[in-house]
Design a protein around this motif. Sequence first.
Motif, mmCIF file in Angstrom:
data_model
loop_
_atom_site.group_PDB
_atom_site.id
_atom_site.type_symbol
_atom_site.label_atom_id
_atom_site.label_comp_id
_atom_site.label_asym_id
_atom_site.label_seq_id
_atom_site.Cartn_x
_atom_site.Cartn_y
_atom_site.Cartn_z
ATOM 1 N N MET A 11 3.746 -7.134 -3.680
ATOM 2 C CA MET A 11 2.643 -7.269 -2.596
ATOM 3 C C MET A 11 1.940 -8.791 -2.680
ATOM 4 S SD MET A 11 2.681 -4.547 -1.489
ATOM 5 C CE MET A 11 3.639 -3.109 -1.651
ATOM 6 N N GLU A 27 1.788 -11.234 0.916
ATOM 7 C CA GLU A 27 0.840 -11.964 1.144
ATOM 8 C C GLU A 27 0.830 -13.318 1.563
ATOM 9 O OE1 GLU A 27 -3.976 -11.878 -0.402
ATOM 10 O OE2 GLU A 27 -2.697 -10.752 -1.260
ATOM 11 N N ARG A 38 3.625 -7.992 5.547
ATOM 12 C CA ARG A 38 3.042 -7.739 5.167
ATOM 13 C C ARG A 38 2.214 -6.222 5.212
ATOM 14 N NH1 ARG A 38 -3.135 -10.020 4.421
ATOM 15 N NH2 ARG A 38 -3.999 -9.001 2.554
ATOM 16 N N LEU A 39 1.754 -6.106 5.941
ATOM 17 C CA LEU A 39 1.364 -4.552 6.795
ATOM 18 C C LEU A 39 2.061 -3.580 6.207
ATOM 19 C CD1 LEU A 39 -1.298 -3.574 7.938
ATOM 20 C CD2 LEU A 39 -0.238 -3.888 10.287
ATOM 21 N N GLU A 79 2.202 -2.750 2.997
ATOM 22 C CA GLU A 79 0.902 -2.466 2.585
ATOM 23 C C GLU A 79 0.364 -1.240 2.423
ATOM 24 O OE1 GLU A 79 -1.636 -4.109 0.265
ATOM 25 O OE2 GLU A 79 -1.494 -5.947 0.426
ATOM 26 N N LEU A 80 1.104 -0.974 3.599
ATOM 27 C CA LEU A 80 0.811 -0.008 4.193
ATOM 28 C C LEU A 80 2.000 1.510 3.520
ATOM 29 C CD1 LEU A 80 0.319 0.229 8.584
ATOM 30 C CD2 LEU A 80 -1.657 0.653 6.207
ATOM 31 N N ALA A 89 0.688 1.864 -0.232
ATOM 32 C CA ALA A 89 -0.230 1.825 0.200
ATOM 33 C C ALA A 89 -0.933 3.472 0.343
ATOM 34 C CB ALA A 89 -2.226 1.476 0.428
ATOM 35 N N THR A 90 -0.530 4.387 1.045
ATOM 36 C CA THR A 90 -0.372 5.266 1.105
ATOM 37 C C THR A 90 1.150 6.563 1.103
ATOM 38 O OG1 THR A 90 1.010 4.945 3.530
ATOM 39 C CG2 THR A 90 -1.276 4.658 3.613
ATOM 40 N N ARG A 95 -10.950 3.944 7.032
ATOM 41 C CA ARG A 95 -9.583 3.344 6.384
ATOM 42 C C ARG A 95 -8.688 4.770 6.308
ATOM 43 N NH1 ARG A 95 -12.248 -0.763 2.301
ATOM 44 N NH2 ARG A 95 -11.153 0.885 0.265
ATOM 45 N N TYR A 103 -6.182 4.669 3.166
ATOM 46 C CA TYR A 103 -5.216 3.568 1.958
ATOM 47 C C TYR A 103 -6.506 2.084 2.234
ATOM 48 C CZ TYR A 103 -6.561 1.271 7.510
ATOM 49 O OH TYR A 103 -7.784 1.772 8.002
ATOM 50 N N ALA A 124 -4.479 -3.396 1.981
ATOM 51 C CA ALA A 124 -4.179 -2.701 3.440
ATOM 52 C C ALA A 124 -4.711 -3.050 4.291
ATOM 53 C CB ALA A 124 -3.419 -1.292 2.971
ATOM 54 N N LEU A 140 -4.045 -5.165 7.401
ATOM 55 C CA LEU A 140 -4.384 -4.370 9.227
ATOM 56 C C LEU A 140 -5.170 -5.186 9.617
ATOM 57 C CD1 LEU A 140 -3.602 -2.079 10.873
ATOM 58 C CD2 LEU A 140 -5.051 -0.777 9.982
#
Length: 308
Positions: free
Chosen positions: A129, A133, A147-148, A151-152, A155-156, A176, A192, A196, A200
């Motif tokens: 991550m 970033e 990056r998104l 992260e998603l 994160a999810t 969120r 998330y 994230a 986003l």
Amino acid sequence: MDTALPPPLAVHLEEFVEHLDLQGGRSAHTIRAYTTDIRTLLAHLEAGHPDARIADLTLEVLRSWLAGQVTSGAARTTLARRTSSARTFCAWLARTGRLDHDPAARLASARTHRTLPPVLRADQACEVMTAAEAGAREMEPVALRDRLVLELLYATGIRVGELCGLDVDDVDTERRALRVVGKGNRERTVPYGAPAAAALDAWLRTGRPALARPDSGPALLLGKRGGRLGPRQVRTVVHETVAAVPGAPDLAPHGLRHSAATHLLEGGADLRVVQELLGHSSLATTQLYTHVSVARLRAAHEQAHPRA
């Protein structure tokens, strides 16, 4: 009509695929897999019966077809899927009167071996991550998107197809949370975290507007030409970013899903909560990650304990 098969057999395949499509609840990937499986089954039937009709499809034919798959080196997971395809097809044939009985009713399933999936350590996930970033600091649209994506996924724990299927309206920035449509068209809400959310926000403010075109539609994630981002592009993003982290295993997007589930359980999350987050229909599937965690604990114990 499938020209690779004689018309008496091809018509059944065509109507079966139409049935799967109209029935709903199955992904396009699943329908393609079923189509391929049944095409090979009917080709096997034709090879043994020059003037084959669907009535010639017997339990013996099914068994010899699967035996041929074993001989050719098909994996257990592949055999299990093809057995499932044959069962679904034969049940449909019997139910619609194309056969007077279901020849697959006594067809045994190949048992699959559940292997422990490769996962990132928590520190490796942080490095991935951080790398994503750092790449997005120049505010280039594609870097912001990548990056998104990372992260998603982490994160999810959502599937790559679920990620690519997200629309802008599926995002609840206040809570969120994402509205995700998973297997069988089942809908669930997945939260998330703050990193994230930051990714986003940057994407929606700067990245997406730069890539969006009049025909982009509501897709949350876009490719370089403004169309909806596809799974293949996501796999490339994940593979290249993870590969830059020393010692990290070679991962596809599903590896980030595995990592998210493992880290949630190691952090004390309830098994049923993780089941809901991942969209598993069976708790037994989620329990696989408890085995991953135990295996990691055992490996650490054997490495560190003097009497391991």
